[in-house]
Design a protein around this motif. Structure first.
Motif, PDB file in Angstrom:
ATOM      1  N   MET A 106     -30.927  25.161  13.690  1.00  0.00           N
ATOM      2  CA  MET A 106     -30.404  25.758  12.461  1.00  0.00           C
ATOM      3  C   MET A 106     -30.488  24.773  11.297  1.00  0.00           C
ATOM      4  O   MET A 106     -30.279  23.573  11.460  1.00  0.00           O
ATOM      5  CB  MET A 106     -28.940  26.137  12.689  1.00  0.00           C
ATOM      6  CG  MET A 106     -28.215  26.488  11.407  1.00  0.00           C
ATOM      7  SD  MET A 106     -26.481  26.884  11.696  1.00  0.00           S
ATOM      8  CE  MET A 106     -25.865  26.733  10.014  1.00  0.00           C
ATOM      9  N   LEU A 107     -30.803  25.307  10.130  1.00  0.00           N
ATOM     10  CA  LEU A 107     -30.786  24.508   8.904  1.00  0.00           C
ATOM     11  C   LEU A 107     -29.853  25.183   7.907  1.00  0.00           C
ATOM     12  O   LEU A 107     -30.013  26.371   7.606  1.00  0.00           O
ATOM     13  CB  LEU A 107     -32.203  24.413   8.302  1.00  0.00           C
ATOM     14  CG  LEU A 107     -32.307  23.638   6.980  1.00  0.00           C
ATOM     15  CD1 LEU A 107     -32.013  22.148   7.193  1.00  0.00           C
ATOM     16  CD2 LEU A 107     -33.708  23.802   6.356  1.00  0.00           C
ATOM     17  N   ASP A 108     -28.866  24.446   7.422  1.00  0.00           N
ATOM     18  CA  ASP A 108     -27.950  24.963   6.400  1.00  0.00           C
ATOM     19  C   ASP A 108     -28.300  24.257   5.087  1.00  0.00           C
ATOM     20  O   ASP A 108     -28.213  23.025   5.002  1.00  0.00           O
ATOM     21  CB  ASP A 108     -26.504  24.664   6.823  1.00  0.00           C
ATOM     22  CG  ASP A 108     -25.473  25.281   5.887  1.00  0.00           C
ATOM     23  OD1 ASP A 108     -25.869  25.852   4.840  1.00  0.00           O
ATOM     24  OD2 ASP A 108     -24.270  25.189   6.195  1.00  0.00           O
ATOM     25  N   ILE A 109     -28.689  25.043   4.090  1.00  0.00           N
ATOM     26  CA  ILE A 109     -29.135  24.438   2.828  1.00  0.00           C
ATOM     27  C   ILE A 109     -28.050  24.606   1.757  1.00  0.00           C
ATOM     28  O   ILE A 109     -27.532  25.700   1.562  1.00  0.00           O
ATOM     29  CB  ILE A 109     -30.444  25.081   2.328  1.00  0.00           C
ATOM     30  CG1 ILE A 109     -31.471  25.153   3.466  1.00  0.00           C
ATOM     31  CG2 ILE A 109     -31.003  24.291   1.154  1.00  0.00           C
ATOM     32  CD1 ILE A 109     -32.759  25.851   3.067  1.00  0.00           C
ATOM     33  N   GLY A 110     -27.746  23.499   1.070  1.00  0.00           N
ATOM     34  CA  GLY A 110     -26.635  23.518   0.113  1.00  0.00           C
ATOM     35  C   GLY A 110     -25.345  23.613   0.899  1.00  0.00           C
ATOM     36  O   GLY A 110     -24.453  24.395   0.611  1.00  0.00           O
ATOM     37  N   ALA A 111     -25.258  22.769   1.924  1.00  0.00           N
ATOM     38  CA  ALA A 111     -24.325  23.004   3.030  1.00  0.00           C
ATOM     39  C   ALA A 111     -22.870  22.687   2.713  1.00  0.00           C
ATOM     40  O   ALA A 111     -21.966  23.316   3.247  1.00  0.00           O
ATOM     41  CB  ALA A 111     -24.774  22.176   4.231  1.00  0.00           C
ATOM     42  N   ALA A 112     -22.606  21.674   1.888  1.00  0.00           N
ATOM     43  CA  ALA A 112     -21.246  21.141   1.703  1.00  0.00           C
ATOM     44  C   ALA A 112     -20.617  20.914   3.082  1.00  0.00           C
ATOM     45  O   ALA A 112     -21.193  20.196   3.890  1.00  0.00           O
ATOM     46  CB  ALA A 112     -20.418  22.025   0.811  1.00  0.00           C
ATOM     47  N   ALA A 113     -19.502  21.573   3.416  1.00  0.00           N
ATOM     48  CA  ALA A 113     -18.849  21.330   4.707  1.00  0.00           C
ATOM     49  C   ALA A 113     -19.626  21.952   5.872  1.00  0.00           C
ATOM     50  O   ALA A 113     -19.249  21.782   7.023  1.00  0.00           O
ATOM     51  CB  ALA A 113     -17.430  21.865   4.684  1.00  0.00           C
ATOM     52  N   SER A 114     -20.655  22.700   5.563  1.00  0.00           N
ATOM     53  CA  SER A 114     -21.437  23.421   6.581  1.00  0.00           C
ATOM     54  C   SER A 114     -20.532  24.078   7.622  1.00  0.00           C
ATOM     55  O   SER A 114     -20.651  23.855   8.827  1.00  0.00           O
ATOM     56  CB  SER A 114     -22.454  22.504   7.263  1.00  0.00           C
ATOM     57  OG  SER A 114     -23.444  23.312   7.908  1.00  0.00           O
TER      58      SER A 114
END
Ligand SMILES: [Zn+2]
Length: 317
Positions: free
Chosen positions: A132-140
């Motif tokens: 998985m890739l979280d973009i603009g994740a902050a705390a994700s």
């Protein structure tokens, strides 16, 4: 940048210009201050503070398409200007205090994340590993929630400009793939997650191409953005710091043009006309009012004109 003469997504020539952060075209002290600031700036008075204040300004317009509803902030940014803003100035850039790093309530009591999980989880392939890739994740929050539900089969990476998150990611076993997207990253992902990020990017085209490049064929890409429908532009909704303004028509169209097919697209949460009464005075909401709004964000029920636009897209060959 040449002034736009048609819609960047559907190419309709039927466009209008709406003042940024001032949809009702009112003249008030904020607008006056911006005009004065812009004049100072033009005469060569520059400081980081002034430049930053003028990044998102009612002296500029949003070009809005009357056909598909897509809007784009019509402003040129100098090289590095947005990067500096999101790396240091943006309110989420500083990260979380260390004592909150393991607070799981921060993840599973967050209504928007709950709604995203309900929207996406039925479509995830639980039988194999998930990159998985979280973009603009902050705390994700989504990385942590997926790991919570699916365990170590999930490998999480993030793209995040905020300089304050590095230790937090290390703590949670989350790899940093880059600071800005697209970034040099050869990996392809089974699931790409973006929550309230796509509306912030400077140029849409390379970003959508990058999303397709990073999603393996058959993989999924989730996008949640504010639903900027006709009501949004008829009312004084605050725009800053958004650059792109999507609708239930324009978002799927843009994704189809870049090698994705919609799995599901939904307008969710509180209808914009009702939401407006909360949104324009975010700072003065009571705790009960804030909860009233946020609870609607955990629902995946289709709400025509809902304030959130959620889309899940599959990468096709
Ligand atoms: Zn259009």
């Amino acid at each position: 940048m040449r002034p736009a003469s048609d819609c960047a997504i559907c190419h309709s020539p039927s466009i209008e210009r709406v003042p940024y952060d001032n949809h009702e075209r009112k003249f008030n002290t904020t607008v006056l201050r911006h005009h004065l600031g812009a004049m100072l700036h033009k005469t060569g008075v520059t400081s980081e503070w002034l430049t930053h204040r003028l990044l998102f300004s009612p002296t500029q317009n949003i070009v809005r398409c009357r056909q598909c509803g897509y809007g784009c902030y019509e402003r040129d940014f100098s090289p590095g200007e947005l990067e500096r803003y999101y790396g240091r100035r943006y309110f989420l850039a500083g990260g979380l205090p260390e004592e909150q790093w393991d607070d799981f309530g921060y993840v599973d009591q967050h209504f928007k994340t709950r709604g995203q999980w309900a929207f996406v989880s039925p479509h995830l392939d639980r039988s194999s590993e998930i990159r998985m890739l979280d973009i603009g994740a902050a705390a994700s929050r989504m990385s942590r929630l997926i790991k919570h539900h699916l365990g170590d089969r999930v490998e999480c990476a993030v793209v995040e400009p905020g300089e304050g998150w590095t230790g937090y990611y290390q703590h949670h076993g989350i790899r940093v793939a880059g600071r800005f997207f697209p970034c040099p990253d050869e990996q392809q992902y089974d699931y790409v997650h973006t929550s309230h990020w796509l509306e912030h990017v400077e140029r849409l085209e390379p970003v959508l191409q990058g999303l397709r490049d990073r999603t393996r064929t058959g993989g999924l890409c989730f996008i949640e953005v504010p639903n900027c429908d006709a009501t949004y532009f008829a009312r004084a909704f605050p725009d800053a710091p958004h650059i792109h303004f999507f609708t239930a028509a324009s978002l799927p169209l843009a994704m189809k043009q870049h090698g994705f097919e919609p799995v599901q697209v939904a307008e969710c949460a509180m209808p914009n006309p009702e939401y407006f009464h909360f949104r324009y005075r975010t700072d003065s909401l009571t705790e009960d009012e804030r909860l009233t709004v946020e609870k609607t964000e955990s629902s995946i029920e289709q709400v025509p004109g809902g304030s959130l636009l959620r889309g899940l897209f599959r990468a096709v060959a």
